[in-house]
Design an enzyme around this catalytic site. Structure first.
Site, PDB file in Angstrom:
ATOM      1  N   GLU A 102     -56.965 -20.228 -64.066  1.00  0.00           N
ATOM      2  CA  GLU A 102     -55.523 -20.456 -64.227  1.00  0.00           C
ATOM      3  C   GLU A 102     -54.919 -20.823 -62.878  1.00  0.00           C
ATOM      4  O   GLU A 102     -55.419 -20.409 -61.829  1.00  0.00           O
ATOM      5  CB  GLU A 102     -54.921 -19.159 -64.812  1.00  0.00           C
ATOM      6  CG  GLU A 102     -53.437 -19.061 -64.909  1.00  0.00           C
ATOM      7  CD  GLU A 102     -52.770 -20.033 -65.861  1.00  0.00           C
ATOM      8  OE1 GLU A 102     -53.070 -21.239 -65.770  1.00  0.00           O
ATOM      9  OE2 GLU A 102     -51.907 -19.602 -66.644  1.00  0.00           O
ATOM     10  N   ASP A 106     -47.783 -15.346 -62.843  1.00  0.00           N
ATOM     11  CA  ASP A 106     -46.390 -15.152 -62.455  1.00  0.00           C
ATOM     12  C   ASP A 106     -45.902 -13.868 -63.141  1.00  0.00           C
ATOM     13  O   ASP A 106     -46.144 -12.778 -62.634  1.00  0.00           O
ATOM     14  CB  ASP A 106     -45.643 -16.426 -62.885  1.00  0.00           C
ATOM     15  CG  ASP A 106     -44.224 -16.516 -62.375  1.00  0.00           C
ATOM     16  OD1 ASP A 106     -43.917 -15.919 -61.335  1.00  0.00           O
ATOM     17  OD2 ASP A 106     -43.401 -17.194 -63.017  1.00  0.00           O
ATOM     18  N   LYS A 134     -48.141 -14.389 -57.894  1.00  0.00           N
ATOM     19  CA  LYS A 134     -46.779 -14.074 -57.442  1.00  0.00           C
ATOM     20  C   LYS A 134     -46.459 -12.655 -57.912  1.00  0.00           C
ATOM     21  O   LYS A 134     -45.780 -12.470 -58.918  1.00  0.00           O
ATOM     22  CB  LYS A 134     -45.787 -15.015 -58.149  1.00  0.00           C
ATOM     23  CG  LYS A 134     -45.254 -16.171 -57.342  1.00  0.00           C
ATOM     24  CD  LYS A 134     -44.102 -16.802 -58.119  1.00  0.00           C
ATOM     25  CE  LYS A 134     -44.149 -18.297 -58.074  1.00  0.00           C
ATOM     26  NZ  LYS A 134     -43.112 -18.922 -58.925  1.00  0.00           N
ATOM     27  N   VAL A 156     -43.232 -23.196 -56.680  1.00  0.00           N
ATOM     28  CA  VAL A 156     -44.155 -24.070 -55.961  1.00  0.00           C
ATOM     29  C   VAL A 156     -44.678 -25.187 -56.857  1.00  0.00           C
ATOM     30  O   VAL A 156     -44.643 -25.079 -58.083  1.00  0.00           O
ATOM     31  CB  VAL A 156     -45.338 -23.264 -55.375  1.00  0.00           C
ATOM     32  CG1 VAL A 156     -44.854 -22.340 -54.272  1.00  0.00           C
ATOM     33  CG2 VAL A 156     -46.086 -22.477 -56.447  1.00  0.00           C
ATOM     34  N   ARG A 168     -48.639 -32.720 -60.168  1.00  0.00           N
ATOM     35  CA  ARG A 168     -49.807 -31.836 -60.268  1.00  0.00           C
ATOM     36  C   ARG A 168     -50.954 -32.356 -59.393  1.00  0.00           C
ATOM     37  O   ARG A 168     -51.884 -31.644 -59.067  1.00  0.00           O
ATOM     38  CB  ARG A 168     -50.310 -31.771 -61.718  1.00  0.00           C
ATOM     39  CG  ARG A 168     -49.320 -31.160 -62.697  1.00  0.00           C
ATOM     40  CD  ARG A 168     -49.988 -31.013 -64.050  1.00  0.00           C
ATOM     41  NE  ARG A 168     -49.069 -30.687 -65.129  1.00  0.00           N
ATOM     42  CZ  ARG A 168     -48.712 -29.463 -65.463  1.00  0.00           C
ATOM     43  NH1 ARG A 168     -49.159 -28.429 -64.773  1.00  0.00           N
ATOM     44  NH2 ARG A 168     -47.899 -29.247 -66.482  1.00  0.00           N
TER      45      ARG A 168
HETATM   46  P1  IMP Z   1     -46.596 -16.325 -66.536  1.00  0.00           P
HETATM   47  O1  IMP Z   1     -46.852 -16.238 -68.007  1.00  0.00           O
HETATM   48  O2  IMP Z   1     -45.195 -15.928 -66.177  1.00  0.00           O
HETATM   49  O3  IMP Z   1     -47.605 -15.599 -65.688  1.00  0.00           O
HETATM   50  O4  IMP Z   1     -46.588 -17.836 -66.211  1.00  0.00           O
HETATM   51  C1  IMP Z   1     -47.628 -18.550 -65.809  1.00  0.00           C
HETATM   52  C2  IMP Z   1     -47.328 -20.038 -65.973  1.00  0.00           C
HETATM   53  O5  IMP Z   1     -45.998 -20.387 -65.540  1.00  0.00           O
HETATM   54  C3  IMP Z   1     -48.261 -20.760 -65.067  1.00  0.00           C
HETATM   55  O6  IMP Z   1     -49.452 -21.054 -65.738  1.00  0.00           O
HETATM   56  C4  IMP Z   1     -47.486 -21.972 -64.676  1.00  0.00           C
HETATM   57  O7  IMP Z   1     -47.701 -22.983 -65.622  1.00  0.00           O
HETATM   58  C5  IMP Z   1     -46.029 -21.555 -64.740  1.00  0.00           C
HETATM   59  N1  IMP Z   1     -45.506 -21.247 -63.390  1.00  0.00           N
HETATM   60  C6  IMP Z   1     -45.191 -20.047 -62.897  1.00  0.00           C
HETATM   61  N2  IMP Z   1     -44.722 -20.120 -61.630  1.00  0.00           N
HETATM   62  C7  IMP Z   1     -44.759 -21.441 -61.320  1.00  0.00           C
HETATM   63  C8  IMP Z   1     -44.408 -22.181 -60.124  1.00  0.00           C
HETATM   64  O8  IMP Z   1     -43.969 -21.656 -59.085  1.00  0.00           O
HETATM   65  N3  IMP Z   1     -44.594 -23.524 -60.200  1.00  0.00           N
HETATM   66  C9  IMP Z   1     -45.078 -24.158 -61.290  1.00  0.00           C
HETATM   67  N4  IMP Z   1     -45.420 -23.505 -62.417  1.00  0.00           N
HETATM   68  C10 IMP Z   1     -45.259 -22.160 -62.432  1.00  0.00           C
HETATM   69 MG    MG Z   2     -50.316 -22.876 -66.194  1.00  0.00          MG
END
Ligand code: IMP
Ligand code: MG
Length: 185
Positions: A102, A106, A134, A156, A168
């Site tokens: 992945e 986040d 993060k 980012v 990307r």
């Molecule tokens: P999560 O479910 O909140 O952990 O989100 C993960 C997904 O959110 C990642 O696979 C990314 O596609 C997107 N994402 C989270 N932070 C960023 C960022 O800073 N830049 C671009 N995509 C992000």
């Molecule tokens: Mg992703």
């Protein structure tokens, strides 16, 4: 879309550092999966450049597959509250060593949902390899077994991560200057 140079506030991780770290992760994976069968699963679309580079530094014979997940309750530059599989695997993972690849963890909801879903298919092992973490944003607890870099709570882009689906392809990870970025461009 604006030129990335006009919306970049700083390069957070340069191309050379990314490539070095990816090689280190590959070496760790080679050691951990020596004489084991391995299946890499890329979470589309952000995981693509990372998985391609990682795969080339993995010498253990391995297969690749891809899956896509869509986020609910997410704004354009926010991440998921929960996740739904929109493209499933072509491979039967039962009894196999699965490594999920992945771009970033986040809130953690995406990877937590994917792990929960894949666990029901009874893989032999199921681990996570994420380029970025993060931690300040975490809502769902997830174990990241292989991690590239821990980053601060900034949006980012580059090396798989998108700015509204663009950029990307950049070889580095940069921080967006949200004052300069105009999504209507
Ligand atoms: P999560 O479910 O909140 O952990 O989100 C993960 C997904 O959110 C990642 O696979 C990314 O596609 C997107 N994402 C989270 N932070 C960023 C960022 O800073 N830049 C671009 N995509 C992000
Ligand atoms: Mg992703």
């Amino acid at each position: 879309m604006q030129d990335y140079k006009d919306v970049l506030s700083e390069i957070l991780i340069d191309a050379e550092s990314l490539q070095m770290r990816v090689k280190e992760l590959g070496a760790q994976i080679n050691a951990d999966y020596a004489s084991e069968d391995l299946l890499l699963i890329c979470i589309l679309r952000g995981g693509v450049p990372f998985m391609v580079d990682l795969s080339r530094s993995i010498t253990v014979p391995h297969m690749m597959d891809f899956m896509a997940v869509s986020s609910y309750g997410a704004g354009k530059r926010e991440s998921a509250g929960s996740a739904r599989v929109t493209l499933d695997l072509q491979t039967d993972i039962r009894g196999r060593n699965v490594l999920l690849v992945e771009d970033i963890v986040d809130s953690g909801h995406t990877i937590a949902a994917v792990l929960q879903m894949l666990e029901t298919r009874q893989p032999k092992t199921l681990k996570v390899c994420a380029l970025l973490d993060k931690p300040e944003r975490r809502e769902a607890q997830v174990d990241i077994h292989y991690l590239g870099f821990t980053i601060p709570n900034k949006f980012v882009f580059g090396y798989g991560l998108d700015l509204d689906e663009y950029y990307r392809n950049l070889p580095f990870v940069g921080v967006v200057d949200l004052e300069k970025y105009d999504p209507s461009f």
